[in-house]
Design an enzyme around this catalytic site. Structure first.
Site, mmCIF file in Angstrom:
data_model
loop_
_atom_site.group_PDB
_atom_site.id
_atom_site.type_symbol
_atom_site.label_atom_id
_atom_site.label_comp_id
_atom_site.label_asym_id
_atom_site.label_seq_id
_atom_site.Cartn_x
_atom_site.Cartn_y
_atom_site.Cartn_z
ATOM 1 N N SER C 14 0.724 -1.265 -0.046
ATOM 2 C CA SER C 14 -0.397 0.081 -0.023
ATOM 3 C C SER C 14 0.693 1.736 -0.668
ATOM 4 C CB SER C 14 -0.822 0.069 0.984
ATOM 5 O OG SER C 14 0.322 -0.220 2.163
ATOM 6 N N ASP C 15 0.292 1.877 -0.478
ATOM 7 C CA ASP C 15 0.945 3.449 -0.641
ATOM 8 C C ASP C 15 0.056 4.659 0.598
ATOM 9 O OD1 ASP C 15 -0.742 4.800 -2.356
ATOM 10 O OD2 ASP C 15 0.318 5.353 -3.645
ATOM 11 N N GLN C 16 0.368 6.205 0.928
ATOM 12 C CA GLN C 16 -0.202 7.054 0.958
ATOM 13 C C GLN C 16 -1.634 7.148 0.248
ATOM 14 O OE1 GLN C 16 3.165 10.047 2.653
ATOM 15 N NE2 GLN C 16 1.977 11.593 0.709
ATOM 16 N N GLY C 18 -3.194 5.516 -0.049
ATOM 17 C CA GLY C 18 -3.929 4.352 0.546
ATOM 18 C C GLY C 18 -5.644 3.022 -0.952
#
Lengths: 143, 143, 143, 143
Positions: C14-16, C18
């Site tokens: 996942s990344d920021q 979402g």
């Protein structure tokens, strides 16, 4: 309680030494943790939606043997401790193969996670969640 | 406009073929994109805080030669197109070494990103941001 | 021929924003490729031990929707072309959920791989291997 | 001896908690290790070409604060011990920013690496290499 997960080592996870790069073991431990929480009857994804995040505060890893591309790795995860804001997990990682009943131990690990809120501040684990976790506490692998 | 970034290939990025695993090139392109946006006078981190996210909608990569562990890779990034909800970047990746003025081309790539809001819905790039991007548009590498 | 693989999106992926970071889709395609080759009766690990490496020369990805942490992603892989030194695969990635028979399309992709020897030089795919691959050639998803 | 390295947190390294995913710290430690060995006058890449591989046997990490996308992280690496087949490194990771002379501590870590040959068997570090490493031994951060 303990849970079992299996992953197959991806080519992306190999390095030029011909083995799985060591940082990936932390990712596999996280897979084990996710599966253990699911086995408890909730999901970590749902915990986060309710505003409870578990951030890794401490990690220890010992590497005993190398996993290689296409190996199947079994991760046995145990929840070994719960406190108001902390949860501790231990992991036993073994290579699964056809050669016998006692798969080679690849690594052992433990992580301590701290409960934080959406702003990153330490916060108590909600009581009903903490009780559920507490019921699953098990002695660690070396105990 | 174009920007230049340099990264050194990490051991973690190597694979058992002894070269940098191909998916890392997309990560390096993102490093180039971040640097180009910074050179424009804003940061992508700040764009996100203002509620404008750029999600990759399309990526094309051609691999010409292999990067290896400890190689320095230069990423030249160009912003080649802006529309109301889309931005296109092109990338030229070369190995930087001591052997001469014309570094070996490792890969060429392009990505199209779509502007989305915090809920993931396509949304117009804010006018002042779009104008700033539009002023930086440059012909691509093959043009 | 086509093969099906399933992966569950890891927190690490996942990344920021979402969602699953876009470069991971290339890793998932590689999982699909590994499984397709296994279904053909060999393993890519074994191909490499015999000195035949397949290096990605070209990759194209289109992202239609976002995968999120803990989603199960189904990768359908087809071998769509074989030439003396090249193999082409296509991929259809969908989110698997409980909501119905037609899972949301996340991405479509294609990769062309070049056969190389241990020194990285392009080399012909050995005849018996090429025949086995040729028998598995299937029209692509858009054909 | 100690060496300093700086990396900028990549979007790929962020997770949906909005911080750098914890396993990346091991990758950054490896960047620090590579730079320290380079400062000693050799390169780890060259060590491997001569047949000496250093495999991580043990890793400990404590996370104090979160790194975020686009933060600059400074890794200070110290070589704290050398034995016939083992080398120990310690790491101090801090966020570098404009706000003052004392950057926030993000994490502290240590790793023990074992010298192995191309077949993965433990092997003594060659004498001249061991002497060079021994001259660089420094007390750890907590000493």
């Amino acid at each position: 309680m303990e849970s079992q997960s299996e992953i197959r080592v991806r080519y992306a996870e190999s390095d030029q030494m011909g083995v799985a790069y060591h940082a990936n073991y932390l990712v596999w431990c996280e897979v084990g943790r996710t599966d253990l929480i699911r086995k408890l009857g909730m999901t970590y994804a749902e915990m986060e939606r309710r505003g409870v995040m578990l951030a890794v505060a401490d990690a220890k890893l010992r590497y005993h043997a190398s996993a290689r591309y296409d190996d199947v790795v079994r991760i046995v995860t145990r929840l070994t401790g719960v406190r108001s804001r902390m949860v501790t997990f231990e992991y036993d990682l073994r290579r699964v193969d056809d050669r016998g009943p006692d798969p080679a131990r690849l690594a052992s690990a433990s992580t301590t996670l701290v409960s934080i809120d959406r702003e990153g501040r330490p916060t108590a684990i909600p009581p009903e969640m903490r009780e559920m976790l507490a019921r699953a506490v098990t002695p660690g692998f070396d105990a």
